[in-house]
Design a protein around this motif. Structure first.
Motif, PDB file in Angstrom:
ATOM      1  N   ASN A  32      24.410  73.449  47.646  1.00 43.46           N
ATOM      2  CA  ASN A  32      25.341  72.361  47.935  1.00 43.46           C
ATOM      3  C   ASN A  32      25.591  72.325  49.440  1.00 43.46           C
ATOM      4  O   ASN A  32      26.462  73.019  49.958  1.00 43.46           O
ATOM      5  N   LEU A  33      24.787  71.525  50.144  1.00 44.63           N
ATOM      6  CA  LEU A  33      24.878  71.446  51.603  1.00 44.63           C
ATOM      7  C   LEU A  33      25.747  70.269  52.019  1.00 44.63           C
ATOM      8  O   LEU A  33      25.668  69.192  51.436  1.00 44.63           O
ATOM      9  N   GLN A  34      26.586  70.508  53.020  1.00 43.00           N
ATOM     10  CA  GLN A  34      27.429  69.474  53.580  1.00 43.00           C
ATOM     11  C   GLN A  34      27.175  69.399  55.080  1.00 43.00           C
ATOM     12  O   GLN A  34      26.955  70.415  55.724  1.00 43.00           O
ATOM     13  N   SER A  35      27.205  68.187  55.609  1.00 42.11           N
ATOM     14  CA  SER A  35      27.045  67.992  57.046  1.00 42.11           C
ATOM     15  C   SER A  35      28.421  68.073  57.693  1.00 42.11           C
ATOM     16  O   SER A  35      29.307  67.280  57.374  1.00 42.11           O
ATOM     17  N   VAL A  36      28.618  69.054  58.584  1.00 39.86           N
ATOM     18  CA  VAL A  36      29.938  69.368  59.139  1.00 39.86           C
ATOM     19  C   VAL A  36      29.835  69.454  60.651  1.00 39.86           C
ATOM     20  O   VAL A  36      28.848  69.966  61.190  1.00 39.86           O
ATOM     21  N   LYS A  37      30.863  68.944  61.343  1.00 37.61           N
ATOM     22  CA  LYS A  37      30.955  69.153  62.788  1.00 37.61           C
ATOM     23  C   LYS A  37      31.559  70.529  63.013  1.00 37.61           C
ATOM     24  O   LYS A  37      32.692  70.789  62.624  1.00 37.61           O
ATOM     25  N   ALA A  38      30.802  71.421  63.636  1.00 34.63           N
ATOM     26  CA  ALA A  38      31.242  72.803  63.825  1.00 34.63           C
ATOM     27  C   ALA A  38      31.120  73.179  65.295  1.00 34.63           C
ATOM     28  O   ALA A  38      30.313  72.624  66.039  1.00 34.63           O
ATOM     29  N   LEU A  39      31.943  74.146  65.693  1.00 33.13           N
ATOM     30  CA  LEU A  39      31.874  74.661  67.054  1.00 33.13           C
ATOM     31  C   LEU A  39      30.746  75.681  67.151  1.00 33.13           C
ATOM     32  O   LEU A  39      30.741  76.686  66.447  1.00 33.13           O
ATOM     33  N   THR A  40      29.782  75.404  68.031  1.00 31.93           N
ATOM     34  CA  THR A  40      28.708  76.355  68.303  1.00 31.93           C
ATOM     35  C   THR A  40      28.548  76.446  69.809  1.00 31.93           C
ATOM     36  O   THR A  40      28.287  75.440  70.472  1.00 31.93           O
ATOM     37  N   ASN A  41      28.727  77.645  70.350  1.00 22.96           N
ATOM     38  CA  ASN A  41      28.635  77.904  71.788  1.00 22.96           C
ATOM     39  C   ASN A  41      29.593  77.030  72.593  1.00 22.96           C
ATOM     40  O   ASN A  41      29.255  76.526  73.663  1.00 22.96           O
ATOM     41  N   GLY A  42      30.795  76.804  72.054  1.00 23.26           N
ATOM     42  CA  GLY A  42      31.810  76.041  72.768  1.00 23.26           C
ATOM     43  C   GLY A  42      31.683  74.541  72.664  1.00 23.26           C
ATOM     44  O   GLY A  42      32.514  73.813  73.185  1.00 23.26           O
ATOM     45  N   ALA A  43      30.636  74.036  72.018  1.00 23.92           N
ATOM     46  CA  ALA A  43      30.452  72.600  71.869  1.00 23.92           C
ATOM     47  C   ALA A  43      30.403  72.240  70.389  1.00 23.92           C
ATOM     48  O   ALA A  43      29.997  73.049  69.553  1.00 23.92           O
ATOM     49  N   CYS A  50      26.178  75.280  53.686  1.00 25.76           N
ATOM     50  CA  CYS A  50      26.502  75.316  52.266  1.00 25.76           C
ATOM     51  C   CYS A  50      28.013  75.456  52.089  1.00 25.76           C
ATOM     52  O   CYS A  50      28.721  75.937  52.963  1.00 25.76           O
ATOM     53  N   THR A  51      28.511  75.038  50.934  1.00 25.01           N
ATOM     54  CA  THR A  51      29.948  75.035  50.694  1.00 25.01           C
ATOM     55  C   THR A  51      30.510  76.449  50.603  1.00 25.01           C
ATOM     56  O   THR A  51      31.679  76.661  50.904  1.00 25.01           O
ATOM     57  N   SER A  52      29.698  77.428  50.215  1.00 19.47           N
ATOM     58  CA  SER A  52      30.204  78.800  50.170  1.00 19.47           C
ATOM     59  C   SER A  52      30.499  79.314  51.573  1.00 19.47           C
ATOM     60  O   SER A  52      31.452  80.070  51.774  1.00 19.47           O
ATOM     61  N   CYS A  53      29.733  78.904  52.584  1.00 14.70           N
ATOM     62  CA  CYS A  53      30.021  79.291  53.972  1.00 14.70           C
ATOM     63  C   CYS A  53      31.275  78.584  54.471  1.00 14.70           C
ATOM     64  O   CYS A  53      32.044  79.158  55.241  1.00 14.70           O
ATOM     65  N   ILE A  54      31.504  77.349  54.042  1.00 14.98           N
ATOM     66  CA  ILE A  54      32.704  76.623  54.443  1.00 14.98           C
ATOM     67  C   ILE A  54      33.938  77.279  53.827  1.00 14.98           C
ATOM     68  O   ILE A  54      34.953  77.482  54.496  1.00 14.98           O
ATOM     69  N   LYS A  55      33.853  77.648  52.550  1.00 14.37           N
ATOM     70  CA  LYS A  55      34.992  78.243  51.848  1.00 14.37           C
ATOM     71  C   LYS A  55      35.362  79.604  52.416  1.00 14.37           C
ATOM     72  O   LYS A  55      36.547  79.941  52.517  1.00 14.37           O
ATOM     73  N   THR A  56      34.380  80.427  52.781  1.00 15.41           N
ATOM     74  CA  THR A  56      34.669  81.760  53.262  1.00 15.41           C
ATOM     75  C   THR A  56      35.074  81.790  54.728  1.00 15.41           C
ATOM     76  O   THR A  56      35.442  82.840  55.242  1.00 15.41           O
ATOM     77  N   GLY A  57      35.006  80.651  55.421  1.00 17.71           N
ATOM     78  CA  GLY A  57      35.471  80.586  56.790  1.00 17.71           C
ATOM     79  C   GLY A  57      34.431  80.983  57.812  1.00 17.71           C
ATOM     80  O   GLY A  57      34.777  81.289  58.958  1.00 17.71           O
ATOM     81  N   LYS A  58      33.156  80.974  57.445  1.00 16.92           N
ATOM     82  CA  LYS A  58      32.116  81.278  58.423  1.00 16.92           C
ATOM     83  C   LYS A  58      31.910  80.144  59.417  1.00 16.92           C
ATOM     84  O   LYS A  58      31.328  80.333  60.468  1.00 16.92           O
ATOM     85  N   VAL A  59      32.415  78.940  59.068  1.00 14.43           N
ATOM     86  CA  VAL A  59      32.265  77.771  59.916  1.00 14.43           C
ATOM     87  C   VAL A  59      33.602  77.503  60.598  1.00 14.43           C
ATOM     88  O   VAL A  59      34.637  77.466  59.945  1.00 14.43           O
ATOM     89  N   VAL A  60      33.575  77.329  61.926  1.00 17.87           N
ATOM     90  CA  VAL A  60      34.767  76.908  62.670  1.00 17.87           C
ATOM     91  C   VAL A  60      34.606  75.432  62.938  1.00 17.87           C
ATOM     92  O   VAL A  60      33.772  75.022  63.738  1.00 17.87           O
TER      93      VAL A  60
END
Length: 62
Positions: A32-43, A50-60
């Motif tokens: 279950n992949l979602q397209s998300v705006k995330a902070l990577t290297n300050g940008a 995947c939604t499991s990474c979003i739920k566990t907080g691996k994505v900022v």
């Protein structure tokens, strides 16, 4: 584009459909992949995660 999470590398799993007559055909389960705006290297960057990474907080989210 491949069905792969950009953080954890989770991809599709493969298996069989089995009918009542026991006809066996190949199938796949996509993550279950979602397209998300995330902070990577300050940008902020749009990533497929995947939604499991979003739920566990691996994505900022940014």
């Amino acid at each position: 584009m491949a069905q792969v999470c950009e953080l954890c590398g989770k991809g599709p799993q493969f298996g069989n459909n089995i009918s009542h007559a026991h006809n066996v055909t190949r199938r796949r389960w996509n993550p279950n992949l979602q397209s998300v705006k995330a902070l990577t290297n300050g940008a902020t960057k749009r990533v497929k995660v995947c939604t499991s990474c979003i739920k566990t907080g691996k994505v900022v989210k940014g």
